[in-house]
Design an enzyme around this catalytic site. Structure first.
Site, mmCIF file in Angstrom:
data_model
loop_
_atom_site.group_PDB
_atom_site.id
_atom_site.type_symbol
_atom_site.label_atom_id
_atom_site.label_comp_id
_atom_site.label_asym_id
_atom_site.label_seq_id
_atom_site.Cartn_x
_atom_site.Cartn_y
_atom_site.Cartn_z
ATOM 1 N N ASP A 55 -7.680 4.095 2.424
ATOM 2 C CA ASP A 55 -6.975 5.054 1.412
ATOM 3 C C ASP A 55 -5.904 4.184 0.883
ATOM 4 O OD1 ASP A 55 -6.116 7.457 0.401
ATOM 5 O OD2 ASP A 55 -5.240 8.107 2.357
ATOM 6 N N PHE A 56 -6.119 3.238 0.066
ATOM 7 C CA PHE A 56 -5.247 2.366 -0.678
ATOM 8 C C PHE A 56 -4.740 2.820 -1.643
ATOM 9 C CE2 PHE A 56 -3.963 -1.942 -1.662
ATOM 10 C CZ PHE A 56 -3.084 -2.276 -0.458
#
Length: 352
Positions: free
Chosen positions: A212-213
């Protein structure tokens, strides 16, 4: 049903004092998808983030322990990651029971170090910063892949809806798009994923993904060149066993959503990534469809979560407006032209 925590200011003050022997001088609620986050300043002079997990994730302490270990491991290896403070009794987390409107539920509570900076969503995404973001994502996954821990297997998460291995799971949620012009595009992306990506997956290189960058999970601070440098990596709740190419696709997609000219984003992110981890042919061939797959996940699951948490609609639909435009734009651009532009731009950037 997963219950989003809804702890009051008074409850947070009490928890911070009882568990961590700290007296809060300021408490501020922070945005969150399905957890509850608070900024906490203590009269002792330090700053913290109190994270209260939703009831569903709180049922899996082994997974949370693994995420906590990963944060610490990155920190030890020089990356700007938060670490967890132990409770007064020496525990990494505490299970707190309360009624947040769904009956009595248990919620895992952790106190994290505070990282200074602002989210990357609030600063100009220059080509140099995008390059550094791609590079940081690759370095992060390389370090995570070196972790050893007795609970590593909890990261398999085979039915995890946010894993890029599970784009076909979107089919169960298609009724949310009934009659929406997006429906046909999402269906087409799923079909192409099933026919083109799955067959090549055996050639992807495995790793552990942050997963979930995104533009709210990367912090930056001003640097000496009037630009910005990355000062923090947040939120390891979507960590899963995946592939390097998944992390790159996720990073590109979220940086695109924030940018006024999204088509210009992929080149510098890709160049930064490949300065650490050059892609193989199968990975190159699937990048475009994986970016679209993640965008479809984001758009569909945010709509689903609005039905569960209508009070959090504004935050849940953060990417929806620009994301819908972006999906249509990328679909019209097409795989061939999209990839040509991305890889040409990346080559030009790395030659500078």
């Amino acid at each position: 049903m997963s219950a989003k925590p809804n702890f009051s200011h008074a409850q947070v003050v009490e928890i911070v004092n009882r568990l961590f022997r700290l007296t809060a001088s300021e408490i501020r609620c922070l945005p969150s998808y399905d957890d509850q986050n608070f900024y906490v300043a203590s009269i002792e002079g330090a700053e913290y983030i109190l994270k209260i997990l939703n009831s569903e994730d709180s049922k899996n302490p082994s997974l949370i322990e693994m995420q906590t270990y990963a944060m610490s491991f990155l920190h030890q290896n020089g990356l700007p990651s938060q670490t967890v403070l132990t409770t007064a009794s020496g525990q990494l987390m505490s299970l707190e029971e309360t009624d947040c409107g769904y009956g009595c539920q248990k919620y895992l509570v952790r106190l994290l170090t505070y990282l200074p900076g602002t989210t990357i969503s609030k600063v100009p995404l220059t080509p140099r910063l995008l390059y550094e973001t791609g590079k940081m994502a690759a370095v992060m996954d390389q370090i995570l892949q070196k972790m050893e821990h007795p609970h590593l297997d909890v990261l398999q998460r085979e039915k995890f809806i946010w894993s890029l291995s599970n784009v076909p799971l979107l089919e169960a949620y298609m009724s949310l798009l009934d009659g929406d012009p997006l429906e046909e595009v999402v269906k087409s992306v799923i079909h192409q994923y099933k026919t083109s990506v799955i067959a090549k997956r055996s050639n992807f290189r495995r790793c552990i993904n942050h997963g979930d960058f995104n533009d709210l999970n990367v912090l930056v601070q001003p640097d000496e060149t009037d630009g910005h440098r990355i000062s923090g990596i947040l939120d390891f709740g979507d960590m899963n066993s995946g592939y390097y190419i998944h992390e790159l696709a996720i990073t590109i997609m979220y940086m695109m959503v924030t940018h006024p000219e999204p088509i210009e984003v992929a080149g510098p992110v890709l160049a930064g990534w490949e300065s650490v981890l050059p892609l193989n042919e199968a990975e190159k061939d699937c990048l475009y469809l994986l970016v679209l797959g993640r965008l479809c996940q984001s758009l569909v699951y945010s709509r689903y979560n609005v039905t569960k948490y209508p009070d959090n609609e504004k935050y849940l639909l953060t990417t929806a407006k620009s994301g819908t435009r972006l999906l249509n734009k990328l679909w019209e651009l097409g795989k061939k032209d999209g990839e040509r532009k991305w890889f040409t731009d990346a080559g030009t950037f790395s030659d500078k």
